[in-house]
Design a protein around this motif. Structure first.
Motif, PDB file in Angstrom:
ATOM      1  N   ILE A 113      31.916   3.888  29.538  1.00 38.35           N
ATOM      2  CA  ILE A 113      33.332   3.923  29.152  1.00 38.35           C
ATOM      3  C   ILE A 113      33.807   2.502  28.854  1.00 38.35           C
ATOM      4  CG2 ILE A 113      35.681   4.292  30.056  1.00 38.35           C
ATOM      5  CD1 ILE A 113      34.549   6.773  31.548  1.00 38.35           C
ATOM      6  N   ALA A 114      33.444   1.565  29.738  1.00 41.15           N
ATOM      7  CA  ALA A 114      33.845   0.166  29.538  1.00 41.15           C
ATOM      8  C   ALA A 114      33.254  -0.375  28.230  1.00 41.15           C
ATOM      9  CB  ALA A 114      33.396  -0.687  30.727  1.00 41.15           C
ATOM     10  N   ALA A 116      34.085  -1.960  35.880  1.00 38.98           N
ATOM     11  CA  ALA A 116      34.413  -1.409  34.549  1.00 38.98           C
ATOM     12  C   ALA A 116      35.605  -2.155  33.963  1.00 38.98           C
ATOM     13  CB  ALA A 116      34.722   0.083  34.644  1.00 38.98           C
ATOM     14  N   ILE A 125      32.617  11.844  26.600  1.00 38.82           N
ATOM     15  CA  ILE A 125      31.560  11.016  27.163  1.00 38.82           C
ATOM     16  C   ILE A 125      30.801  11.781  28.241  1.00 38.82           C
ATOM     17  CG2 ILE A 125      32.788   9.831  29.064  1.00 38.82           C
ATOM     18  CD1 ILE A 125      31.650   7.206  27.574  1.00 38.82           C
ATOM     19  N   ARG A 157      24.437   7.938  38.320  1.00 40.75           N
ATOM     20  CA  ARG A 157      25.083   8.644  37.222  1.00 40.75           C
ATOM     21  C   ARG A 157      26.523   8.161  37.030  1.00 40.75           C
ATOM     22  NH1 ARG A 157      27.733  12.867  35.242  1.00 40.75           N
ATOM     23  NH2 ARG A 157      26.701  13.685  33.380  1.00 40.75           N
ATOM     24  N   ASP A 158      27.276   8.130  38.117  1.00 46.54           N
ATOM     25  CA  ASP A 158      28.671   7.674  38.041  1.00 46.54           C
ATOM     26  C   ASP A 158      28.751   6.248  37.493  1.00 46.54           C
ATOM     27  OD1 ASP A 158      29.489  10.061  39.067  1.00 46.54           O
ATOM     28  OD2 ASP A 158      29.894   9.329  41.088  1.00 46.54           O
ATOM     29  N   ILE A 174      28.063   6.254  33.631  1.00 43.83           N
ATOM     30  CA  ILE A 174      29.172   6.822  32.839  1.00 43.83           C
ATOM     31  C   ILE A 174      30.345   5.851  32.766  1.00 43.83           C
ATOM     32  CG2 ILE A 174      30.939   8.650  32.767  1.00 43.83           C
ATOM     33  CD1 ILE A 174      28.493  10.102  32.311  1.00 43.83           C
ATOM     34  N   VAL A 175      30.711   5.319  33.898  1.00 50.88           N
ATOM     35  CA  VAL A 175      31.877   4.439  33.939  1.00 50.88           C
ATOM     36  C   VAL A 175      31.601   3.153  33.147  1.00 50.88           C
ATOM     37  CG1 VAL A 175      33.253   3.014  35.501  1.00 50.88           C
ATOM     38  CG2 VAL A 175      32.821   5.408  36.040  1.00 50.88           C
ATOM     39  N   HIS A 193      32.293   0.423  40.963  1.00 55.89           N
ATOM     40  CA  HIS A 193      32.013   0.824  39.582  1.00 55.89           C
ATOM     41  C   HIS A 193      33.280   0.647  38.745  1.00 55.89           C
ATOM     42  CE1 HIS A 193      33.717   4.250  41.576  1.00 55.89           C
ATOM     43  NE2 HIS A 193      33.517   5.111  40.608  1.00 55.89           N
ATOM     44  N   ILE A 194      34.436   0.809  39.392  1.00 59.16           N
ATOM     45  CA  ILE A 194      35.715   0.696  38.685  1.00 59.16           C
ATOM     46  C   ILE A 194      36.150  -0.763  38.560  1.00 59.16           C
ATOM     47  CG2 ILE A 194      38.163   1.337  38.759  1.00 59.16           C
ATOM     48  CD1 ILE A 194      37.190   3.977  40.121  1.00 59.16           C
TER      49      ILE A 194
END
Lengths: 428, 428
Positions: A352-353, A312, A390, A344-345, A348-349, A308-309
């Motif tokens: 953010i991106a 992102a 957020i 969910r994670d 959200i991430v 996810h990171i």
């Protein structure tokens, strides 16, 4: 006539356009123009009821999609519906139902009902699963069955369908002659490629693209031209097979737009940071600025559990350079089907991106939100910060866990720079 | 004489240079040249024993620092030592001890002993805390006391010190005249600014920069010229105060290098994606390509609880554009002091950003690792993937939690694209 692109071309502003323009705070005439030229699209099947239509593309903020759906290893519909709710509550703009197990028609219907946001699908999944059931292998799938499934999805109100029309004999040959580490990692792309190689035939979605366009037009279903040859690792990024496919998608995109069907182009995949800008410029140029829908891009292969990171990072950058729509990636990418928490994670991430990209693109609403947040931060006003955050739940949980008082952050305690400077730097 | 820069200038390759060149797989002569010109630095106090020296800057891979240390709200030394271990095991290249509570001399010594990697500090913290103890307020701090603390850190083996020399009356005036949302968010910057405003005096670290250089040279302690005026929110990014400070740091950097003292320049902060490249270009140009050490940059203000991610986005991009050293940000940034778990998460995510930047900069070792990972992924070889993964523990935990067999990933199950394509795309 209930087709956004046709209306836009005729200079008409539909109720759906009005709604999207209002939600985004943009000029409705400008939105109409961008739809008319194929630079923006509205995801809204004309049979879909009780949902919030969303626009993607030029002039609009960057959107986020959450993938979900059953797999042969895990097929509880309840859990998938929980994911739908979690995705929506976390702020996803759309969801895609990628189910491949259980009663697919039923699952799709309840997801459309439950989501209240646009829903996308990849009909080739269902066509493949049904071919396996009926005739043992994917390679026995009949082309007519693919189109029949697509029509079913249109009737049910699916707002956009991924169709891997650019996986052609020529693009496969280019991919094969160059050689790849991970070959094809798109499931839909792999289904079609296997079928094409075994049957020695051209991709039906390419060969009968006019038929596909006809179905899509009936329901005002946006075609999301899939990147079946997207790179599955850094070493394969931006290779000849990928670029050949993108050229084909550009050609098909123009044809669909000419025929009043809205289009998005799907993009990679695994891409190192230094190749992201080129990928966006290429897509925008080859596809006449059609909305670009990217999966990631994931900027390194070595971080399973954190994709996810990695995505992102790539998604924020892609959005800054001009991508319009980010498909989320969850922490469980490359490892397994996501749990509701992973969904969910992931949302959200990815939001953010998308927001970071909006800021970088000069979106005034986005900038105002960050400014408000920081004004509250300066005032040590935690209630205000919760309004702008957020994920306010995360802040509440954190501060509760650590028993933090309202006017303090345990990071610096009494040596808080904000407190220290409070009265010293007033503008004269 | 035990000073890397002096040796480099005299054409000598020290044992420490040899070691760093070997660890990085780079040519030692090239490393020596880059040190001699101030474009790279080796963090290695000449009194520091039993540790792995690290290089930062031109030609070297992007490094990661983890901040830790006590605060008045939380000051258990045991927990801080746990953080040191976690940071090192997660792959941090350096740690900084930012303690402001407890027995500061003692804490610093045990952290240096425990870390086995280079240690940085911000001596003004200790000077301020001691001033408050002895004379009630920071504004009663004596300039001599600041230098005395810096010398103490040098004697103890601190490898690099953050010194906010660019917070001058002029840069403060520029900041004040433009106006800011969050004023000064650097703690060290705030201590000095408060002292300067109340006492109506120039910053001692600026005024007596030669004295600072003399101390640093004695211990071969690298000066990390701090950005006391870094922006604390998106709206304040790249403003006149920040840029004025950077110009001053460029001047001081040249002076230090002339006097055989190694330098890094510290950078922002909160910066929107579209301003990151300009920040790097500016730093590299104004500071004659000195190593750039960035905190983040954080690309949006609205994601407390996720600032390890907002900063990984900015850090990856900064690294790609040329930043050399990323200071991690943990999930608890803007909320409180990080827990040991936060430290671990922060290091891993920042390492992902650094690695993605290395890939984008064409680092061959980084590329080979991703290629190996993807070759194992293609082969569905989980043991191989564990060897290449940035956090193998995460993968093991995930697959155990979900009871996954060795040859399957629950994402696609039998419809795995890799399995499907296994035999179809062999290079002819």
């Amino acid at each position: 006539m209930n087709n956004q692109l046709t209306a836009a071309r005729q200079g008409k502003i539909t109720k759906i356009m009005e709604r999207v323009a209002k939600d985004e705070g943009v000029d409705r005439n400008l939105l109409r123009e961008n739809i008319a030229s194929g630079k923006a699209a509205i995801l809204a099947n004309n049979r879909h009821k009780n949902f919030t239509p969303k626009g993607v593309g030029k002039g609009l903020c960057v959107k986020v999609n959450a993938n979900l759906g059953t797999s042969p290893e895990k097929y509880g519909i309840k859990e998938e519906l929980e994911k739908v709710r979690m995705a929506r509550e976390a702020g996803a703009d759309t969801v895609m139902d990628l189910s491949t197990a259980g009663n697919l028609n039923e699952i799709r219907k309840v997801i459309i009902e439950e989501s209240r946001i646009p829903v996308g699908t990849v009909p080739i999944y269902q066509a493949a699963v049904e071919a396996v059931k009926k005739r043992k292998t994917i390679t026995n799938m009949e082309p007519d069955e693919i189109f029949e499934v697509i029509e079913r999805h249109g009737i049910d109100g699916v707002d956009f369908v991924t169709v891997h029309c650019g996986v052609t004999q020529r693009s496969l040959e280019r991919l094969r002659s160059q050689g790849r580490i991970t070959d094809i990692v798109s499931r839909g792309g792999a289904f079609l490629a296997q079928w094409m190689i075994v049957n020695k035939k051209e991709n039906p979605l390419y060969e009968q693209f006019d038929r596909l366009v006809g179905i899509a037009r009936k329901y005002d279903m946006t075609l999301s031209l899939g990147d079946g040859l997207r790179p599955g690792c850094i070493a394969d990024a931006t290779d000849r097979g990928q670029v050949e496919e993108l050229i084909i998608l550009g050609e098909l995109c123009a044809e669909a737009i000419r025929n009043d069907v809205q289009v998005m182009i799907e993009g990679p995949g695994h891409v190192p940071i230094n190749q992201i800008e080129a990928n966006i410029v290429l897509q925008k140029r080859l596809c006449n600025e059609a909305p670009f829908y990217v999966l990631g891009p994931i900027v390194t292969d070595i971080a399973p559990g954190y994709d996810h990171i990695t995505s992102a990072i790539g998604g924020a950058l892609a959005g800054y350079y001009g991508a319009d729509f980010l498909c989320y990636v969850t922490p469980s990418e490359h490892l397994g089907l996501p749990s509701p928490k992973d969904v969910r994670d992931g949302v959200i991430v990815t939001k953010i991106a998308a927001h970071a990209a909006d800021l970088a693109r000069g979106n005034e609403k986005a900038f105002a939100l960050d400014k408000a947040m920081s004004t509250y931060r300066k005032a040590l006003d935690w209630q205000g910060q919760l309004k702008c955050a957020i994920d306010p739940g995360k802040i509440r949980e954190f501060r509760k866990d650590r028993n933090l008082k309202d006017d303090v952050c345990s990071m610096c305690g009494e040596y808080c720079s904000i407190k220290l400077m409070k009265d010293y730097l007033k503008k004269k």
